[in-house]
Motif scaffolding. Structure first.
Motif, short mmCIF file in Angstrom:
data_model
loop_
_atom_site.label_atom_id
_atom_site.label_comp_id
_atom_site.label_asym_id
_atom_site.label_seq_id
_atom_site.Cartn_x
_atom_site.Cartn_y
_atom_site.Cartn_z
N ALA A 75 0.84 -1.21 0.00
CA ALA A 75 0.00 0.00 0.00
C ALA A 75 0.87 1.25 0.00
O ALA A 75 0.58 2.22 -0.72
CB ALA A 75 -0.93 -0.02 1.22
N SER A 88 -8.38 4.42 2.47
CA SER A 88 -8.38 3.40 3.52
C SER A 88 -9.27 3.82 4.67
O SER A 88 -9.57 5.00 4.85
CB SER A 88 -6.95 3.18 4.03
OG SER A 88 -6.93 2.32 5.15
N TYR A 89 -9.68 2.83 5.45
CA TYR A 89 -10.30 3.14 6.74
C TYR A 89 -9.22 3.72 7.66
O TYR A 89 -8.03 3.46 7.47
CB TYR A 89 -10.90 1.88 7.37
CG TYR A 89 -12.02 1.27 6.57
CD1 TYR A 89 -13.15 2.01 6.22
CD2 TYR A 89 -11.96 -0.07 6.18
CE1 TYR A 89 -14.18 1.44 5.49
CE2 TYR A 89 -13.00 -0.64 5.44
CZ TYR A 89 -14.10 0.12 5.10
OH TYR A 89 -15.12 -0.44 4.37
N MET A 92 -6.16 1.66 9.40
CA MET A 92 -5.07 1.10 8.62
C MET A 92 -3.91 2.05 8.44
O MET A 92 -2.76 1.61 8.31
CB MET A 92 -5.57 0.71 7.23
CG MET A 92 -6.13 -0.69 7.06
SD MET A 92 -5.33 -2.05 7.90
CE MET A 92 -3.68 -2.01 7.30
N PHE A 136 -7.94 0.23 0.05
CA PHE A 136 -7.32 -0.83 0.84
C PHE A 136 -8.45 -1.60 1.53
O PHE A 136 -8.95 -1.20 2.57
CB PHE A 136 -6.37 -0.21 1.86
CG PHE A 136 -5.30 -1.15 2.37
CD1 PHE A 136 -5.31 -2.50 2.09
CD2 PHE A 136 -4.26 -0.66 3.14
CE1 PHE A 136 -4.33 -3.35 2.55
CE2 PHE A 136 -3.26 -1.49 3.63
CZ PHE A 136 -3.29 -2.84 3.32
#
Length: 367
Positions: A75, A88-89, A92, A136
């Motif tokens: 990533a 992403s959340y 992460m 992600f």
């Protein structure tokens, strides 16, 4: 508020705790699989209110925590070297990779964005047709339908610059891996209610039969958890083992068939590496070949050399329920939420984070 306030009833919790004390006659070790259950047990002081005979240990049910180091590095590579908009959340982006986290990449100028839904990422891709956008996609079976839907939505809308970096893991194979570990001494499980709300409960019957262990599906409120522990202790004391559904107000035996269809359309089951644990056979989702255009791993041909985990971090032992967070020599010293060695210290579902955030409350209850 229906189905929330009544499951935080202190008197009912006290009643179930008293029943546990009257029922238990010998030591038992029970694992709550999900990190959400762990945080509720710690935050509400339940671990300190249980009789000493009932030992709760914390399982690998934190998808952020078990995302392998190599995937974090991928990533970071996509964000820094390929110049994608990496979505992403929130959890992460703070998880450490071998060199740095996504948050550190963002500080270095990478376009890393925190979102609440993968559909937001599809919209970003539509608004930036000259940029590649990667979401992600981390989670257990619970978040898989939304991530799968984002692929379907992108395909239908004709959005070619969207893809997902999939890191989905499955709960039943993790339970099996825990039971097969020679150092494991787990005698019963609290299964994650939100996972079962999607997938149903049929996958757990073979585990109960094979390992002769009680499995009780529970929710996440204090009443849910102490009732689930009581149900497990009752089985153990009687020498019985079967599957029970404490969370029947949400979990139906068949789960959510429509959500399962969406998952099966986009994903196929494959071997998956779990951070701190290793490869567990047939324990994760991969994007199906027919949707390869939306698989970031294939689309960008990402090959990152695997790096070794920190020798000082015992996250793997914590995730398998062999060690408690405070048994790590680095806990609260060399490993803190601000400077973590491992993912369980930064994830909102990580056991180490729970112990660190709520340690004072636990001490007050103990006192």
């Amino acid at each position: 508020m229906k189905y929330i306030s009544e499951y935080r009833d202190a008197d009912l919790v006290a009643q179930y705790l008293e029943e546990i004390r009257h029922t238990v006659t010998r030591p038992w070790t029970i694992m709550e699989v999900c990190g959400g259950q762990t945080h509720s047990l710690v935050k509400n002081g339940i671990l300190n209110l249980l009789p000493p005979e009932v030992q709760m240990v914390h399982g690998p049910g934190c998808p952020v925590c078990v995302t392998p180091l190599n995937l974090i590095d991928k990533a970071v590579y996509l964000a820094e070297e390929k110049g994608v908009i990496l979505c992403s959340y929130g959890d992460m982006i703070r998880v450490p990779g071998s060199k740095r986290s996504l948050l550190e990449s963002k500080a270095r100028g990478a376009d890393v964005r925190i979102l609440y839904s993968p559909l937001e990422a599809v919209k970003i891709a539509q608004e930036n047709p000259d940029r590649e956008v990667v979401f992600f996609a981390v989670g257990f079976e619970t978040t898989a339908p939304a991530n799968a839907l984002s692929v379907i939505h992108a395909q239908r809308a004709g959005v070619p610059n969207y893809s997902i970096l999939a890191s989905h893991v499955l709960v039943p194979p993790a339970i099996e891996a825990v039971m097969n570990d020679p150092d494991s001494n787990i005698q019963g499980f609290l299964a994650a209610g939100h996972v079962c709300a999607i997938m149903g409960i049929d996958e757990y019957y073979p585990l109960v039969d094979r390992y002769k262990i009680p499995i009780v599906v529970t929710g996440f409120e204090p009443v849910d958890l102490v009732q689930g522990i009581l149900m497990t202790v009752r089985q153990l004391e009687k020498g019985e083992h079967y599957l029970e559904n404490q969370y029947s107000r949400v979990v139906k035996p068949e789960g959510n068939p429509e959500a399962q269809k969406v998952i099966q359309r986009i994903f196929t089951i494959a071997d998956r590496e779990w951070r701190g644990i290793g490869v567990i056979p047939m324990s994760g989702y991969e994007v199906r070949p027919e949707y390869v255009a939306y698989d970031a791993n294939i689309k960008f041909n990402v090959n990152i050399e695997k790096a070794a985990e920190s020798a000082e971090c015992i996250a793997g032992l914590v995730l398998k329920g062999i060690k408690k967070p405070q048994e790590c020599p680095q806990f609260g010293r060399g490993c803190t939420p601000q400077m973590p060695l491992g993912a369980p210290m930064v994830s909102s579902e990580g056991a180490c984070a729970a112990y660190h955030h709520f340690s004072q409350a636990m001490e007050e209850v103990s006192a």
